[in-house]
Design a protein around this motif. Sequence first.
Motif, mmCIF file in Angstrom:
data_model
loop_
_atom_site.group_PDB
_atom_site.id
_atom_site.type_symbol
_atom_site.label_atom_id
_atom_site.label_comp_id
_atom_site.label_asym_id
_atom_site.label_seq_id
_atom_site.Cartn_x
_atom_site.Cartn_y
_atom_site.Cartn_z
ATOM 1 N N UNK A 159 0.987 -1.355 -0.466
ATOM 2 C CA UNK A 159 0.141 -0.152 -0.198
ATOM 3 C C UNK A 159 0.725 1.465 -0.013
ATOM 4 N N UNK A 160 0.612 2.334 -0.712
ATOM 5 C CA UNK A 160 1.295 3.651 -0.699
ATOM 6 C C UNK A 160 0.145 4.538 -0.268
ATOM 7 N N UNK A 161 0.875 6.771 -0.374
ATOM 8 C CA UNK A 161 0.386 7.394 0.257
ATOM 9 C C UNK A 161 0.628 8.309 -1.341
ATOM 10 N N UNK A 162 -0.305 8.915 -2.356
ATOM 11 C CA UNK A 162 -0.388 9.522 -3.005
ATOM 12 C C UNK A 162 -0.008 11.004 -2.587
ATOM 13 N N UNK A 163 0.121 11.927 -3.563
ATOM 14 C CA UNK A 163 0.715 13.316 -3.077
ATOM 15 C C UNK A 163 0.320 14.159 -4.183
ATOM 16 N N UNK A 164 0.386 14.936 -5.162
ATOM 17 C CA UNK A 164 0.312 15.849 -6.232
ATOM 18 C C UNK A 164 1.959 15.935 -5.841
ATOM 19 N N UNK A 165 3.216 16.426 -7.438
ATOM 20 C CA UNK A 165 3.919 16.834 -7.407
ATOM 21 C C UNK A 165 4.557 17.542 -7.243
ATOM 22 N N UNK A 166 3.155 19.122 -6.696
ATOM 23 C CA UNK A 166 3.788 20.768 -7.427
ATOM 24 C C UNK A 166 3.575 20.532 -8.042
ATOM 25 N N UNK A 167 4.229 20.016 -9.525
ATOM 26 C CA UNK A 167 4.017 21.010 -10.820
ATOM 27 C C UNK A 167 2.956 20.059 -11.424
ATOM 28 N N UNK A 168 2.463 19.139 -12.211
ATOM 29 C CA UNK A 168 1.659 18.657 -13.141
ATOM 30 C C UNK A 168 1.084 17.119 -12.902
ATOM 31 N N UNK A 169 2.531 16.783 -12.298
ATOM 32 C CA UNK A 169 2.435 14.684 -12.182
ATOM 33 C C UNK A 169 1.652 14.572 -10.413
ATOM 34 N N UNK A 170 2.164 12.895 -10.121
ATOM 35 C CA UNK A 170 1.877 12.761 -9.051
ATOM 36 C C UNK A 170 2.553 12.084 -8.510
ATOM 37 N N UNK A 171 3.345 11.898 -6.604
ATOM 38 C CA UNK A 171 4.005 10.789 -6.820
ATOM 39 C C UNK A 171 3.886 9.976 -5.496
ATOM 40 N N UNK A 172 3.584 8.941 -6.052
ATOM 41 C CA UNK A 172 2.716 7.401 -5.248
ATOM 42 C C UNK A 172 4.252 6.708 -4.213
ATOM 43 N N UNK A 173 4.018 7.494 -3.339
ATOM 44 C CA UNK A 173 4.918 6.358 -1.834
ATOM 45 C C UNK A 173 4.944 5.042 -1.301
ATOM 46 N N UNK A 174 5.751 4.193 -0.900
ATOM 47 C CA UNK A 174 5.466 3.140 -0.484
ATOM 48 C C UNK A 174 6.559 3.518 0.564
ATOM 49 N N UNK A 175 6.579 3.154 2.195
ATOM 50 C CA UNK A 175 7.135 3.509 2.912
ATOM 51 C C UNK A 175 8.134 1.979 2.905
ATOM 52 N N UNK A 176 8.783 1.599 3.268
ATOM 53 C CA UNK A 176 9.544 0.500 3.570
ATOM 54 C C UNK A 176 10.738 0.318 4.624
ATOM 55 N N UNK A 177 10.874 -1.741 5.227
ATOM 56 C CA UNK A 177 10.452 -1.829 6.628
ATOM 57 C C UNK A 177 12.494 -1.318 6.650
ATOM 58 N N UNK A 178 12.715 -1.400 8.133
ATOM 59 C CA UNK A 178 14.296 -0.925 7.744
ATOM 60 C C UNK A 178 15.189 -2.943 7.365
ATOM 61 N N UNK A 179 15.890 -2.311 6.478
ATOM 62 C CA UNK A 179 17.013 -3.003 5.831
ATOM 63 C C UNK A 179 17.060 -3.572 4.525
ATOM 64 N N UNK A 180 15.828 -2.663 3.749
ATOM 65 C CA UNK A 180 15.598 -2.747 2.473
ATOM 66 C C UNK A 180 17.284 -1.628 1.787
ATOM 67 N N UNK A 181 17.809 -3.139 0.514
ATOM 68 C CA UNK A 181 18.724 -2.380 0.136
ATOM 69 C C UNK A 181 18.542 -1.312 -0.702
ATOM 70 N N UNK A 182 19.770 -0.564 -1.154
ATOM 71 C CA UNK A 182 19.107 -0.034 -2.388
ATOM 72 C C UNK A 182 19.031 -0.770 -3.243
ATOM 73 N N UNK A 183 19.161 -1.794 -3.497
ATOM 74 C CA UNK A 183 19.259 -2.396 -4.941
ATOM 75 C C UNK A 183 18.451 -3.096 -5.225
ATOM 76 N N UNK A 184 18.070 -3.440 -3.501
ATOM 77 C CA UNK A 184 16.538 -4.303 -4.291
ATOM 78 C C UNK A 184 14.636 -3.054 -4.510
ATOM 79 N N UNK A 185 15.512 -1.983 -3.650
ATOM 80 C CA UNK A 185 14.312 -1.192 -3.526
ATOM 81 C C UNK A 185 14.153 -0.598 -5.085
ATOM 82 N N UNK A 186 15.843 -0.147 -5.910
ATOM 83 C CA UNK A 186 15.637 0.090 -7.167
ATOM 84 C C UNK A 186 15.179 -1.147 -7.240
#
Length: 317
Positions: A159-186
């Motif tokens: 599940x994620x939350x959504x916000x306007x970018x402040x421009x014309x788009x949107x950002x969808x954000x999903x908080x990740x648990x501790x221990x998530x590597x940058x490589x796996x998140x990417x």
Amino acid sequence: MSPSTESRAGVPLSSLDSPLFDGADATKRDLVNYLEAVADRILPGLRDRPLSVIRVRPGQQPFMQKNLPASAPDWIRTTTVWAESSKREVRYALCDDLPTLLWFANQRAVEYHPALVPLGPPRATQLVLDLDPPEGDAFGHVVRAAELVRQALADAGLAGAVKTSGAKGLHVVVPLADGTTIEDGSAATRALAARAERLGPDVATTAFLRDDREGKVFLDPTRVGGATMAAVYSPRIRPGVPVSFPVSWDELDRVSPVDFTIHTAVGLLGDADPWRDALPAPQRLPADLVEEGHAIPVPRVQAMHEGKRRARARRAQ
């Protein structure tokens, strides 16, 4: 002090009644008032993250500032990060408190772009999809793409939350648990974008090259690692000074990014912090999502090679 000069939270402020920028319909005082009013809501997204800002001086084009000037007050916390692109160390500010935020406002820093990776051991703390509409496209098109992302998340048990970018788009954000590597998140970000594209290939695309997008909304999976994102509640240097603002999934099709500006946002917020309330608890990434993503090429690298291939083909004609 003149009417255009004062001090707040111990920070001297000047030229407060000067226009913020052409087309802003706002003064520097309006910017300071807004940031002071939302400080307790914007600061959690800035704290302990190297900060880039976009400033605008009278008569000049906006510019991004990463390296904190030597003239900055010594009470501003900083961190040094090696920049591979420029082969030098960059001294970033850490905007942890109201005085630092007001100091930046006095420097005409309008936009606030914290790094996605905070201080400490390298790790992914959130998965971000940036939904970028084609030029001149209606916001409703972006909303349809966001619903595809929401469905792809639900199908993966996320599940994620959504916000306007402040421009014309949107950002969808999903908080990740501790221990998530940058490589796996990417990897998971790339896989999520690909899954959303498969759900609605007539609406959304993962094509990194603009010429290949065919008028579709770009699901940008590159807000990872050392990238930045406009902070929630950050103003943007656009006509009317819109701000990046939380929107509930249920009301997404009933709003427009221009509804949220430095003049309207504080009244809409009241005493609430809808972003804090909308963000789900940190989540662990499903193994199959990560595995799928690791098989998808990194978009910038793939686009670079494809661009070179096309250039060679044009020269050969």
